[in-house]
Design a protein around this motif. Structure first.
Motif, PDB file in Angstrom:
ATOM      1  N   LEU A  79       0.849  -1.512  -0.282  1.00 44.63           N
ATOM      2  CA  LEU A  79       0.335  -0.102   0.151  1.00 44.63           C
ATOM      3  C   LEU A  79       0.901   0.975   0.353  1.00 44.63           C
ATOM      4  O   LEU A  79       1.830   0.811   0.731  1.00 44.63           O
ATOM      5  CB  LEU A  79      -1.052   0.054   1.505  1.00 44.63           C
ATOM      6  CG  LEU A  79      -2.174   0.472   1.131  1.00 44.63           C
ATOM      7  CD1 LEU A  79      -3.078   0.720  -0.173  1.00 44.63           C
ATOM      8  CD2 LEU A  79      -3.130   1.148   1.994  1.00 44.63           C
ATOM      9  N   ASP A 127      -2.895   6.131   1.644  1.00 37.55           N
ATOM     10  CA  ASP A 127      -4.285   6.027   2.640  1.00 37.55           C
ATOM     11  C   ASP A 127      -5.287   5.003   1.717  1.00 37.55           C
ATOM     12  O   ASP A 127      -5.314   5.543   0.608  1.00 37.55           O
ATOM     13  CB  ASP A 127      -4.355   6.848   2.957  1.00 37.55           C
ATOM     14  CG  ASP A 127      -3.971   7.100   4.243  1.00 37.55           C
ATOM     15  OD1 ASP A 127      -3.023   6.629   4.534  1.00 37.55           O
ATOM     16  OD2 ASP A 127      -4.182   7.946   5.133  1.00 37.55           O
ATOM     17  N   ARG A 168      -0.073  -4.337   3.519  1.00 39.26           N
ATOM     18  CA  ARG A 168       0.668  -4.193   4.249  1.00 39.26           C
ATOM     19  C   ARG A 168       1.397  -2.521   3.974  1.00 39.26           C
ATOM     20  O   ARG A 168       1.697  -2.084   2.532  1.00 39.26           O
ATOM     21  CB  ARG A 168       2.196  -4.605   4.804  1.00 39.26           C
ATOM     22  CG  ARG A 168       3.082  -5.073   3.536  1.00 39.26           C
ATOM     23  CD  ARG A 168       4.403  -5.773   3.999  1.00 39.26           C
ATOM     24  NE  ARG A 168       5.555  -5.647   5.273  1.00 39.26           N
ATOM     25  CZ  ARG A 168       5.961  -6.609   5.876  1.00 39.26           C
ATOM     26  NH1 ARG A 168       6.146  -7.657   5.687  1.00 39.26           N
ATOM     27  NH2 ARG A 168       6.415  -5.688   6.701  1.00 39.26           N
ATOM     28  N   SER A 169       1.679  -1.876   4.224  1.00 40.20           N
ATOM     29  CA  SER A 169       2.152  -0.514   4.248  1.00 40.20           C
ATOM     30  C   SER A 169       3.730   0.144   3.435  1.00 40.20           C
ATOM     31  O   SER A 169       3.902  -1.199   3.613  1.00 40.20           O
ATOM     32  CB  SER A 169       2.397   0.369   5.058  1.00 40.20           C
ATOM     33  OG  SER A 169       0.816   1.326   5.972  1.00 40.20           O
ATOM     34  N   ASP A 174       7.377   0.539   5.415  1.00 47.77           N
ATOM     35  CA  ASP A 174       6.055  -0.005   6.631  1.00 47.77           C
ATOM     36  C   ASP A 174       6.510   1.172   7.787  1.00 47.77           C
ATOM     37  O   ASP A 174       5.166   1.180   8.209  1.00 47.77           O
ATOM     38  CB  ASP A 174       7.496  -0.816   8.057  1.00 47.77           C
ATOM     39  CG  ASP A 174       6.829  -2.690   7.031  1.00 47.77           C
ATOM     40  OD1 ASP A 174       6.354  -2.638   6.113  1.00 47.77           O
ATOM     41  OD2 ASP A 174       8.026  -3.499   7.088  1.00 47.77           O
ATOM     42  N   GLY A 206       4.965   3.771   6.649  1.00 47.32           N
ATOM     43  CA  GLY A 206       4.478   4.514   6.391  1.00 47.32           C
ATOM     44  C   GLY A 206       3.217   4.860   6.874  1.00 47.32           C
ATOM     45  O   GLY A 206       2.472   5.534   6.820  1.00 47.32           O
ATOM     46  N   GLN A 207       2.473   3.180   7.450  1.00 48.88           N
ATOM     47  CA  GLN A 207       1.798   2.957   8.304  1.00 48.88           C
ATOM     48  C   GLN A 207       0.316   4.115   7.929  1.00 48.88           C
ATOM     49  O   GLN A 207      -0.470   4.824   8.748  1.00 48.88           O
ATOM     50  CB  GLN A 207       1.793   3.920   9.460  1.00 48.88           C
ATOM     51  CG  GLN A 207       1.081   3.127  10.564  1.00 48.88           C
ATOM     52  CD  GLN A 207       1.094   0.778  11.400  1.00 48.88           C
ATOM     53  OE1 GLN A 207       2.203   1.225  11.579  1.00 48.88           O
ATOM     54  NE2 GLN A 207       0.304   0.772  12.431  1.00 48.88           N
ATOM     55  N   PHE A 208       0.117   3.579   6.743  1.00 49.22           N
ATOM     56  CA  PHE A 208      -0.769   4.235   6.165  1.00 49.22           C
ATOM     57  C   PHE A 208      -2.822   3.844   6.491  1.00 49.22           C
ATOM     58  O   PHE A 208      -2.286   2.262   7.159  1.00 49.22           O
ATOM     59  CB  PHE A 208      -1.087   3.746   4.497  1.00 49.22           C
ATOM     60  CG  PHE A 208      -0.201   4.401   4.133  1.00 49.22           C
ATOM     61  CD1 PHE A 208       0.240   5.598   3.493  1.00 49.22           C
ATOM     62  CD2 PHE A 208       0.923   3.586   3.209  1.00 49.22           C
ATOM     63  CE1 PHE A 208       0.934   6.281   2.717  1.00 49.22           C
ATOM     64  CE2 PHE A 208       2.378   4.083   2.353  1.00 49.22           C
ATOM     65  CZ  PHE A 208       2.319   6.017   2.323  1.00 49.22           C
ATOM     66  N   VAL A 242      -0.558  -0.731   8.928  1.00 44.85           N
ATOM     67  CA  VAL A 242      -1.966  -0.360   8.467  1.00 44.85           C
ATOM     68  C   VAL A 242      -2.557   0.100   9.603  1.00 44.85           C
ATOM     69  O   VAL A 242      -2.015  -0.414  10.737  1.00 44.85           O
ATOM     70  CB  VAL A 242      -2.296  -1.071   7.606  1.00 44.85           C
ATOM     71  CG1 VAL A 242      -2.115  -1.097   6.430  1.00 44.85           C
ATOM     72  CG2 VAL A 242      -2.790  -2.470   7.740  1.00 44.85           C
TER      73      VAL A 242
END
Length: 263
Positions: free
Chosen positions: A91, A94, A113-114, A117, A119-121, A156
């Motif tokens: 990803l 968002d 997964r973002s 990592d 990024g935590q979208f 995420v």
């Protein structure tokens, strides 16, 4: 022209034809060998594909194979994933599930997964009310699974619908993972959350919901945060609001894996 000359010409033509056929056969054999060598690689690439998804800048006509050529939707990834495959979804932004949108996977291992990592979208799930016999129900754009599937969410944030009606037919449920019943349902369904935050606007009503069909859900969490009111109500394991319809699911995690956020 003498008979000997005619026979000589006929032999020459036959030899020429034989040579031409032999050449064509050689070309055909080469093409067949190339195809035989290519097919396994094509199967491997499809059965173990990685797709990049960017809802802001992607296109569902893209290859999806790189950051520079991403797809736009999860539903397109589902459409490209054959039964029995293992698919990695990276990803890049968002993502908002549209009302009624479904990303359908059949007997697949799905890893979302973002990327990267850090990024935590966020993945936003959107619900709408739909009239049915007996009242109204919430329809939620979701990930929809057929037969035996494993769903994995890493790095995420999952955002539940913000507007839910607790008086709806099934109460304030958010079917972010949907399933079919009958012959298209497998057992068990495995769902893993790792380094995931649940953003739940109304934890007193909202609940994590898996639609009917599964008799066993194996739910694994690691470093997962959710509102304390939601965790205390056991919403990770509920299927319907009524206590006699609690799904028979197993929650597998360390003692501190599911973290109640009291802020």
């Amino acid at each position: 022209m003498s008979l000997e000359s005619q026979i000589a010409d006929l032999v020459s033509a036959a030899n020429s034809l034989t040579s031409t056929v032999a050449g064509k056969m050689s070309e055909i054999d080469q093409k067949v060998n190339e195809a035989v060598e290519t097919i396994p690689n094509e199967i491997i690439s499809v059965m173990g594909a990685t797709y990049y998804v960017d809802q802001d800048n992607g296109s569902d006509s893209a290859s999806g194979a790189s950051e520079s050529d991403p797809l736009k939707s999860f539903s397109e990834v589902g459409g490209r994933t054959p039964a029995g495959a293992s698919v990695q979804i990276r990803l890049l932004s968002d993502y908002v599930f549209a009302e009624g949108e479904r990303a359908v996977f059949d007997s697949a291992d799905v890893f979302i997964r973002s990327f990267p990592d850090s990024g935590q979208f966020k993945i936003f799930f959107t619900a709408q009310l739909r009239e049915i016999s007996g009242g109204v129900r919430h329809d939620c754009g979701n990930i929809y699974v057929l037969r035996n599937c494993n769903l994995n969410f890493y790095y995420v944030d999952i955002v539940f619908p913000s507007e839910l009606d607790s008086q709806a037919f099934y109460g304030a449920q958010s079917a972010i993972i949907g399933s079919h019943s009958g012959a298209e349902i497998g057992n068990p369904l495995t769902i893993r959350f790792r380094n995931v935050d649940f953003d739940i606007p109304d934890p007193s009503n909202n609940q994590f919901c898996i639609t009917p069909g599964y008799g066993l859900v194996i739910l694994s969490t690691q470093n997962v945060t959710a509102p304390a009111a939601w965790v205390d109500r056991g919403m990770m394991l509920r299927q319907y609001p009524s206590t006699d319809m609690i799904i028979k699911a197993g929650l597998i995690h360390d003692d501190d894996a599911l973290i109640a956020d009291n802020t």
